[in-house]
Design a protein around this motif. Sequence first.
Motif, PDB file in Angstrom:
ATOM      1  N   UNK A   1       0.833  -1.198   0.000  1.00 30.20           N
ATOM      2  CA  UNK A   1       0.000   0.000   0.000  1.00 30.20           C
ATOM      3  C   UNK A   1       0.868   1.249   0.000  1.00 30.20           C
ATOM      4  N   UNK A   2       0.289   2.317  -0.510  1.00 32.08           N
ATOM      5  CA  UNK A   2       0.936   3.629  -0.529  1.00 32.08           C
ATOM      6  C   UNK A   2      -0.074   4.632   0.005  1.00 32.08           C
ATOM      7  N   UNK A   3       0.361   5.477   0.926  1.00 29.13           N
ATOM      8  CA  UNK A   3      -0.497   6.520   1.463  1.00 29.13           C
ATOM      9  C   UNK A   3       0.304   7.803   1.534  1.00 29.13           C
ATOM     10  N   UNK A   4      -0.377   8.911   1.683  1.00 30.99           N
ATOM     11  CA  UNK A   4       0.334  10.177   1.775  1.00 30.99           C
ATOM     12  C   UNK A   4      -0.618  11.343   1.747  1.00 30.99           C
ATOM     13  N   UNK A   5      -0.051  12.520   1.532  1.00 28.89           N
ATOM     14  CA  UNK A   5      -0.869  13.715   1.503  1.00 28.89           C
ATOM     15  C   UNK A   5      -0.055  14.943   1.151  1.00 28.89           C
ATOM     16  N   UNK A   6      -0.754  16.065   1.205  1.00 33.96           N
ATOM     17  CA  UNK A   6      -0.154  17.375   0.935  1.00 33.96           C
ATOM     18  C   UNK A   6      -0.322  18.248   2.172  1.00 33.96           C
ATOM     19  N   UNK A   7       0.746  18.916   2.562  1.00 36.03           N
ATOM     20  CA  UNK A   7       0.757  19.815   3.705  1.00 36.03           C
ATOM     21  C   UNK A   7       1.331  21.154   3.270  1.00 36.03           C
ATOM     22  N   UNK A   8       1.298  22.134   4.157  1.00 33.01           N
ATOM     23  CA  UNK A   8       1.890  23.439   3.862  1.00 33.01           C
ATOM     24  C   UNK A   8       3.389  23.299   3.592  1.00 33.01           C
ATOM     25  N   UNK A   9       4.064  22.327   4.245  1.00 37.31           N
ATOM     26  CA  UNK A   9       5.507  22.121   4.063  1.00 37.31           C
ATOM     27  C   UNK A   9       5.850  21.361   2.794  1.00 37.31           C
ATOM     28  N   UNK A  10       4.863  20.718   2.152  1.00 36.35           N
ATOM     29  CA  UNK A  10       5.128  19.948   0.939  1.00 36.35           C
ATOM     30  C   UNK A  10       4.221  18.741   0.837  1.00 36.35           C
ATOM     31  N   UNK A  11       4.681  17.769   0.087  1.00 34.83           N
ATOM     32  CA  UNK A  11       3.908  16.537  -0.086  1.00 34.83           C
ATOM     33  C   UNK A  11       4.812  15.351   0.206  1.00 34.83           C
TER      34      UNK A  11
END
Length: 142
Positions: A121-131
């Motif tokens: 599996x792969x998970x993640x996201x986008x934040x103010x600091x980056x992705x």
Amino acid sequence: MRRKTMWFWVIVLILVGGIVYGLSWQTSSGVKPPLPTVKVGSVTAEVKQSTYCWANGDEAVCEDHALPEPDDLQIVTVEPGATVDVSFHEAPDNETFHQIVDGELVPAERIVPSEPGVYLFETGGDWANGDSRYVFGVEVTE
């Protein structure tokens, strides 16, 4: 006298090499997103950093990683149909969750398949600091 001179230069070279090595660690970037915690049922999965671009103050780093193979990850054994819970250091602005099937990312529910086998599996996201993206693997047994 020559032997003492030779040992002097050997020690000097070792010291200089150690200093250069130590400084290389000090100057390497410490900019990296924190890893999330992934629980699959009652088991905590080993999470590996994948592709990311992350900034901290004046410094920013990007790394691109290929999708993993099962041998690249520490696979944990889980129950069929277990729920996947991802806890990020800070809630992302948007979040993704995929199963890796034949080297491709396929959108997936946060539930492990019921059929026995190894699943990535792969998970993640986008934040103010980056992705940032993270990968982990599980094995479903009968």
